[in-house]
Enzyme design. Structure first.
Site, PDB file in Angstrom:
ATOM      1  N   THR A  31       0.832  -1.199   0.000  1.00  0.00           N
ATOM      2  CA  THR A  31       0.000   0.000   0.000  1.00  0.00           C
ATOM      3  C   THR A  31       0.867   1.249   0.000  1.00  0.00           C
ATOM      4  OG1 THR A  31      -0.218   0.308   2.398  1.00  0.00           O
ATOM      5  CG2 THR A  31      -1.699  -1.292   1.341  1.00  0.00           C
ATOM      6  N   ASP A  52      -3.923   5.815   2.732  1.00  0.00           N
ATOM      7  CA  ASP A  52      -3.396   6.944   3.497  1.00  0.00           C
ATOM      8  C   ASP A  52      -3.693   6.662   4.963  1.00  0.00           C
ATOM      9  OD1 ASP A  52      -2.891   9.324   4.812  1.00  0.00           O
ATOM     10  OD2 ASP A  52      -3.903  10.588   3.341  1.00  0.00           O
ATOM     11  N   ASN A  75       4.732   0.574   8.391  1.00  0.00           N
ATOM     12  CA  ASN A  75       5.997   1.167   7.983  1.00  0.00           C
ATOM     13  C   ASN A  75       5.858   2.628   7.564  1.00  0.00           C
ATOM     14  OD1 ASN A  75       8.844   1.143   6.695  1.00  0.00           O
ATOM     15  ND2 ASN A  75       7.502   1.558   4.942  1.00  0.00           N
ATOM     16  N   TYR A 140      10.178  14.247  15.963  1.00  0.00           N
ATOM     17  CA  TYR A 140      10.132  12.970  15.233  1.00  0.00           C
ATOM     18  C   TYR A 140      10.384  11.816  16.190  1.00  0.00           C
ATOM     19  CZ  TYR A 140      11.858   9.096  12.404  1.00  0.00           C
ATOM     20  OH  TYR A 140      12.066   7.839  11.858  1.00  0.00           O
ATOM     21  N   LYS A 144       7.884   8.514  17.258  1.00  0.00           N
ATOM     22  CA  LYS A 144       8.257   7.103  17.138  1.00  0.00           C
ATOM     23  C   LYS A 144       8.361   6.427  18.505  1.00  0.00           C
ATOM     24  CE  LYS A 144       8.755   6.377  12.672  1.00  0.00           C
ATOM     25  NZ  LYS A 144       7.955   5.355  11.955  1.00  0.00           N
TER      26      LYS A 144
END
Length: 249
Positions: A31, A52, A75, A140, A144
């Site tokens: 995807t 999305d 991912n 960032y 994560k």
């Protein structure tokens, strides 16, 4: 024949992972926001779908077309390198919406299927920047690190229900679009305090030599998590990632 659904397959880690699973004879649902079938080898086992992760309707459509899946690889994501003081609030929101809430949305869409069948594997791709503090990637890193924490709790919740959960932590990779995607958000080169720090970070990212993470390293780590029930919850992907994990525990 097992089926894997991978988000963010247009380049880098996702693309290499899709290729590996196809080579291994799996059915692959690759995807991406803007589908491109030409970047993957032709195969009857390949389905390329638009997805999305920030759009729950898009997720629902993709999963309806994908059918039953055995492994979900979260991912999709992007990075930004900018001082915390200077990051644009919209960019910060987008980071969490994609990296963190996008992962959560995929989990909430897939977990009912896995829980009902009492089997399935979740693999969330995060980053080794979560292992120790670094300048310029604070937001960032936070996006994560939130996925790491989410995955840790999810693993506890899912273990008695037969669903495995893993995180894969890549290191610095010259084979992704991280740098290109991060540059539009860069701020601070006109700031006397932050300019040396930013220039040093850019030079370090571009320097050649030394241990790095290759896309195939990440694909191999994801394959291990998908196929080996004894695989550890946390898997470093790449020579530099392995070193970092060893140093930080």
């Amino acid at each position: 024949m097992p089926t894997v659904l991978i988000t963010g397959c247009s380049s880098g880690f996702g693309l290499e992972t899709a290729k590996l699973f196809l080579e291994k004879g799996w059915k692959v649902v690759a995807t991406m926001r803007q589908p491109r079938a030409d970047i993957l080898p032709e195969s009857d086992n390949l389905t390329v779908l638009p997805l999305d992760v920030t759009d729950r309707a898009s997720i629902a459509r993709a999963l309806a077309q994908a059918g039953d899946i055995d492994v979900l690889v979260n991912n999709a994501g992007f990075g930004a390198a900018v001082p915390i003081e200077l990051i644009d609030p919209d960019a910060a929101h987008q980071l969490f919406e994609t990296n963190t809430l996008g992962t959560l949305a995929m989990l909430q869409a897939v977990l009912p299927r896995f829980r009902e069948r009492r089997r399935g594997t979740i693999i969330n791709v995060t980053s080794t920047v979560t292992l120790r503090p670094l300048p310029l990637v604070g937001v960032y890193r936070a996006s994560k690190a939130a996925v790491n924490a989410l995955s840790e709790s999810l693993a506890v919740e899912m273990e008695p229900l037969g669903v495995r959960v893993h995180i894969v932590l890549p290191g610095r990779s010259p084979e992704t679009n991280f740098g290109n995607n991060a540059m539009p958000h860069l701020r601070g080169l006109d700031n006397v305090d932050y300019k040396p720090m930013i220039e040093g970070m850019i030079a370090q990212f571009r320097e050649e030599g030394g241990p790095v993470t290759h896309a195939v390293d990440v694909a191999d780590a994801i394959w291990l998590a998908a196929t080996d029930p004894s695989a550890p919850f946390k898997i470093a992907a790449g020579e530099d990632a392995v070193q970092w994990m060893a140093e930080t525990g």
